[in-house]
Design a protein around this motif. Structure first.
Motif, PDB file in Angstrom:
ATOM      1  N   ARG A  66      -5.378  -6.001  -1.247  1.00  0.00           N
ATOM      2  CA  ARG A  66      -6.084  -5.167  -0.275  1.00  0.00           C
ATOM      3  C   ARG A  66      -5.441  -5.427   1.081  1.00  0.00           C
ATOM      4  O   ARG A  66      -5.575  -6.501   1.645  1.00  0.00           O
ATOM      5  CB  ARG A  66      -7.556  -5.541  -0.269  1.00  0.00           C
ATOM      6  CG  ARG A  66      -8.403  -4.565   0.423  1.00  0.00           C
ATOM      7  CD  ARG A  66      -9.873  -4.964   0.299  1.00  0.00           C
ATOM      8  NE  ARG A  66     -10.675  -3.800   0.510  1.00  0.00           N
ATOM      9  CZ  ARG A  66     -11.314  -3.145  -0.422  1.00  0.00           C
ATOM     10  NH1 ARG A  66     -11.274  -3.566  -1.652  1.00  0.00           N
ATOM     11  NH2 ARG A  66     -12.015  -2.086  -0.145  1.00  0.00           N
ATOM     12  N   ILE A  67      -4.715  -4.425   1.577  1.00  0.00           N
ATOM     13  CA  ILE A  67      -4.028  -4.552   2.852  1.00  0.00           C
ATOM     14  C   ILE A  67      -4.651  -3.564   3.821  1.00  0.00           C
ATOM     15  O   ILE A  67      -4.597  -2.354   3.602  1.00  0.00           O
ATOM     16  CB  ILE A  67      -2.515  -4.285   2.695  1.00  0.00           C
ATOM     17  CG1 ILE A  67      -1.929  -5.297   1.710  1.00  0.00           C
ATOM     18  CG2 ILE A  67      -1.815  -4.349   4.045  1.00  0.00           C
ATOM     19  CD1 ILE A  67      -0.492  -5.027   1.327  1.00  0.00           C
ATOM     20  N   ARG A  68      -5.254  -4.098   4.878  1.00  0.00           N
ATOM     21  CA  ARG A  68      -5.944  -3.287   5.885  1.00  0.00           C
ATOM     22  C   ARG A  68      -6.948  -2.329   5.255  1.00  0.00           C
ATOM     23  O   ARG A  68      -7.008  -1.149   5.592  1.00  0.00           O
ATOM     24  CB  ARG A  68      -4.946  -2.531   6.751  1.00  0.00           C
ATOM     25  CG  ARG A  68      -4.138  -3.433   7.627  1.00  0.00           C
ATOM     26  CD  ARG A  68      -3.367  -2.630   8.645  1.00  0.00           C
ATOM     27  NE  ARG A  68      -2.603  -3.513   9.476  1.00  0.00           N
ATOM     28  CZ  ARG A  68      -1.290  -3.648   9.407  1.00  0.00           C
ATOM     29  NH1 ARG A  68      -0.607  -2.938   8.545  1.00  0.00           N
ATOM     30  NH2 ARG A  68      -0.667  -4.474  10.204  1.00  0.00           N
ATOM     31  N   GLY A  69      -7.688  -2.833   4.280  1.00  0.00           N
ATOM     32  CA  GLY A  69      -8.755  -2.041   3.683  1.00  0.00           C
ATOM     33  C   GLY A  69      -8.359  -1.171   2.508  1.00  0.00           C
ATOM     34  O   GLY A  69      -9.205  -0.614   1.841  1.00  0.00           O
ATOM     35  N   TRP A  70      -7.061  -1.029   2.246  1.00  0.00           N
ATOM     36  CA  TRP A  70      -6.602  -0.169   1.157  1.00  0.00           C
ATOM     37  C   TRP A  70      -5.940  -1.008   0.081  1.00  0.00           C
ATOM     38  O   TRP A  70      -5.211  -1.942   0.373  1.00  0.00           O
ATOM     39  CB  TRP A  70      -5.577   0.844   1.685  1.00  0.00           C
ATOM     40  CG  TRP A  70      -6.131   1.738   2.740  1.00  0.00           C
ATOM     41  CD1 TRP A  70      -6.062   1.551   4.080  1.00  0.00           C
ATOM     42  CD2 TRP A  70      -6.873   2.932   2.546  1.00  0.00           C
ATOM     43  NE1 TRP A  70      -6.693   2.560   4.738  1.00  0.00           N
ATOM     44  CE2 TRP A  70      -7.205   3.437   3.822  1.00  0.00           C
ATOM     45  CE3 TRP A  70      -7.275   3.628   1.427  1.00  0.00           C
ATOM     46  CZ2 TRP A  70      -7.937   4.595   3.989  1.00  0.00           C
ATOM     47  CZ3 TRP A  70      -8.002   4.788   1.609  1.00  0.00           C
ATOM     48  CH2 TRP A  70      -8.322   5.254   2.877  1.00  0.00           C
ATOM     49  N   TRP A  71      -6.174  -0.650  -1.184  1.00  0.00           N
ATOM     50  CA  TRP A  71      -5.483  -1.308  -2.284  1.00  0.00           C
ATOM     51  C   TRP A  71      -4.056  -0.776  -2.349  1.00  0.00           C
ATOM     52  O   TRP A  71      -3.842   0.420  -2.420  1.00  0.00           O
ATOM     53  CB  TRP A  71      -6.183  -1.053  -3.612  1.00  0.00           C
ATOM     54  CG  TRP A  71      -7.387  -1.911  -3.785  1.00  0.00           C
ATOM     55  CD1 TRP A  71      -8.680  -1.540  -3.597  1.00  0.00           C
ATOM     56  CD2 TRP A  71      -7.397  -3.278  -4.142  1.00  0.00           C
ATOM     57  NE1 TRP A  71      -9.511  -2.595  -3.825  1.00  0.00           N
ATOM     58  CE2 TRP A  71      -8.746  -3.692  -4.170  1.00  0.00           C
ATOM     59  CE3 TRP A  71      -6.416  -4.218  -4.444  1.00  0.00           C
ATOM     60  CZ2 TRP A  71      -9.133  -4.972  -4.481  1.00  0.00           C
ATOM     61  CZ3 TRP A  71      -6.811  -5.505  -4.760  1.00  0.00           C
ATOM     62  CH2 TRP A  71      -8.141  -5.867  -4.778  1.00  0.00           C
TER      63      TRP A  71
END
Length: 192
Positions: A66-71
């Protein structure tokens, strides 16, 4: 009517700066608490098991995070070994920066014990290699990635982010008190 509105705007001008400070410090606090929450602590280094193996195959596998809220998916290095034929060893963060070559002997610090690593029931049932996360690496007696240092570094980053979040939240509360007192004083003066 417009002169009355201009008078109210002029009267409340001293409240503008502390009110903006409340907003900005609240956003900073929210962001830093989010950053602290996003820092994952590795597994407890005292509970890791050290295994020795020979690297038979080095490849890349798909990793998800999860990078900055996105998978997002990205390639991570993977190692297969004949010592543990039903397992694939995956590397993340500091262990992913180490170069692995086929045929070398290494020591990995992993969470699983010997019985779990040699158990083939799940791998055969689902016809897939079981991913094992590597937390530390030693080669020829030299520690390339120390799981204790990685854990301590991540813990200190998490504590720092939380500390900045709490300080900015306290400053936002202080600015809110100033704003409230100034507004109350202005309203009390205007009413009489």
């Amino acid at each position: 009517m417009s002169s009355e509105l201009a008078d109210w705007k002029r009267a409340f001008r001293p409240c503008l700066f502390p009110a903006l400070a409340v907003l900005v410090l609240g956003v900073i606090s929210f962001l830093f608490f989010g950053m602290a929450k996003g820092i994952r602590l590795p597994y407890d280094p005292a509970k890791l098991n050290t295994i020795q193996l020979r690297i038979d195959k080095v490849t890349s596998c798909e990793g998800r995070a999860r990078i900055r809220g996105w998978w997002q998916s990205f390639p991570v290095p993977c190692v297969y070994s004949g010592n543990y034929p039903y397992m694939v060893f995956k590397f993340h963060d500091a262990t992913g920066n180490v170069r692995y070559t086929e045929g070398e002997r290494v020591e990995f610090m992993v969470r699983e014990d010997e019985a779990q690593l040699t158990d083939s029931e799940i791998a055969l049932q689902y016809n897939m290699a079981i991913p094992i996360r590597v937390y530390g690496v030693r080669r020829d007696g030299e520690t390339l990635v120390d799981p204790v240092k990685v854990h301590d570094w991540n813990l200190s980053r998490k504590v720092q982010r939380n500390m900045v979040g709490w300080i900015s939240l306290a400053l936002a509360a202080w600015a809110a008190v100033i704003t409230f007192r100034r507004a109350r004083k202005i309203l009390n003066e205007e009413m009489w």
